[in-house]
Design an enzyme around this catalytic site. Sequence first.
Site, PDB file in Angstrom:
ATOM      1  CB  SER A  75       3.765   7.481  -0.629  1.00 34.18           C
ATOM      2  OG  SER A  75       4.043   6.168  -0.217  1.00 34.18           O
TER       3      SER A  75
HETATM    4  N1  SAH Z   1       8.219   3.814  -1.191  1.00 33.22           N
HETATM    5  C1  SAH Z   1       7.282   3.864  -2.283  1.00 33.22           C
HETATM    6  C2  SAH Z   1       5.909   3.395  -1.873  1.00 33.22           C
HETATM    7  C3  SAH Z   1       5.743   1.965  -2.100  1.00 33.22           C
HETATM    8  S1  SAH Z   1       4.165   1.315  -1.608  1.00 33.22           S
HETATM    9  C4  SAH Z   1       7.234   5.276  -2.807  1.00 33.22           C
HETATM   10  O1  SAH Z   1       8.261   5.903  -2.901  1.00 33.22           O
HETATM   11  O2  SAH Z   1       6.221   5.774  -3.185  1.00 33.22           O
HETATM   12  C5  SAH Z   1       4.679   0.020  -0.545  1.00 33.22           C
HETATM   13  C6  SAH Z   1       5.654  -0.982  -1.116  1.00 33.22           C
HETATM   14  O3  SAH Z   1       5.913  -1.949  -0.110  1.00 33.22           O
HETATM   15  C7  SAH Z   1       5.161  -1.762  -2.330  1.00 33.22           C
HETATM   16  O4  SAH Z   1       6.084  -1.641  -3.366  1.00 33.22           O
HETATM   17  C8  SAH Z   1       5.066  -3.199  -1.811  1.00 33.22           C
HETATM   18  O5  SAH Z   1       5.334  -4.163  -2.806  1.00 33.22           O
HETATM   19  C9  SAH Z   1       6.116  -3.197  -0.710  1.00 33.22           C
HETATM   20  N2  SAH Z   1       5.978  -4.233   0.292  1.00 33.22           N
HETATM   21  C10 SAH Z   1       4.851  -4.702   0.879  1.00 33.22           C
HETATM   22  N3  SAH Z   1       5.141  -5.657   1.770  1.00 33.22           N
HETATM   23  C11 SAH Z   1       6.494  -5.791   1.783  1.00 33.22           C
HETATM   24  C12 SAH Z   1       7.408  -6.623   2.502  1.00 33.22           C
HETATM   25  N4  SAH Z   1       6.990  -7.517   3.396  1.00 33.22           N
HETATM   26  N5  SAH Z   1       8.727  -6.486   2.249  1.00 33.22           N
HETATM   27  C13 SAH Z   1       9.178  -5.584   1.334  1.00 33.22           C
HETATM   28  N6  SAH Z   1       8.357  -4.768   0.634  1.00 33.22           N
HETATM   29  C14 SAH Z   1       7.037  -4.880   0.840  1.00 33.22           C
END
Ligand code: SAH
Length: 223
Positions: A75
């Site tokens: 993010s």
């Molecule tokens: N927290 C991260 C951003 C990750 S983007 C950061 O520090 O930048 C969103 C994440 O959510 C992705 O890794 C994606 O694989 C995960 N995701 C999407 N749907 C999900 C679900 N149902 N359960 C767990 N993770 C999920």
Amino acid sequence: MAPGSKKGEGHDAQDAHGDEIEEMLRTQIRSRDIHDPALEAAFHRFPRHLFVPASLQHRACDDGPLPIGEGQTISQPYIVALMTHLLRLTGDEKVLEIGTGCGYQSAILACLCSEVHSVEIVPELYEGTKKRMAEFTDPAIKRIHLYLRNGRDGVPEAAPFDRILCAATADTVPEAWKSQLRTGGWMVLPLGREAADLVIITKQSETEFTKRVVIPVRFVPLV
Ligand code: SAH
């Protein structure tokens, strides 16, 4: 004691990127009205550089999301700062995080609360982040518990949570999150598919929830 700088806990990775991070805080965070010393200490303590692919190191402090593989992104720093700030952590909270990704948000949270339970659904990201976490010696990392599973189910065995943060957007809030949130606690998450809003949902009682819209945002969809 500021939670971002718990006594006796030193910086793990030397803050070789201190100037760059300071500049990022000034131009992207404080300039957008987030003034939070503990959060800033956490941003210094875990440089974003340590979480992005090597080929993107020079863009680690960019004012936007960056690809982390598997079609997912880390993010934007401002969004990490805003969501963390809205959790108003005091150091004692147990936090459920949905969407571990590269673990950057998890590390920032770990500086500011007592336990982070973070769920990822993509095995490659989970494995990569588990390995990355194992290389840190900063004691904050020990407060992070990683799970490979569907975040929609939450982590019932570690509930109740004082706060929930989700980094992927859905149309509705999964029931498991509502039941695993402690009464009086709140969650910060994007809601809506095409046009999502960052919202704060507070659990007023076992059955009563209130919602506050913060700003419009763009997030990857919750699987
Ligand atoms: N927290 C991260 C951003 C990750 S983007 C950061 O520090 O930048 C969103 C994440 O959510 C992705 O890794 C994606 O694989 C995960 N995701 C999407 N749907 C999900 C679900 N149902 N359960 C767990 N993770 C999920």
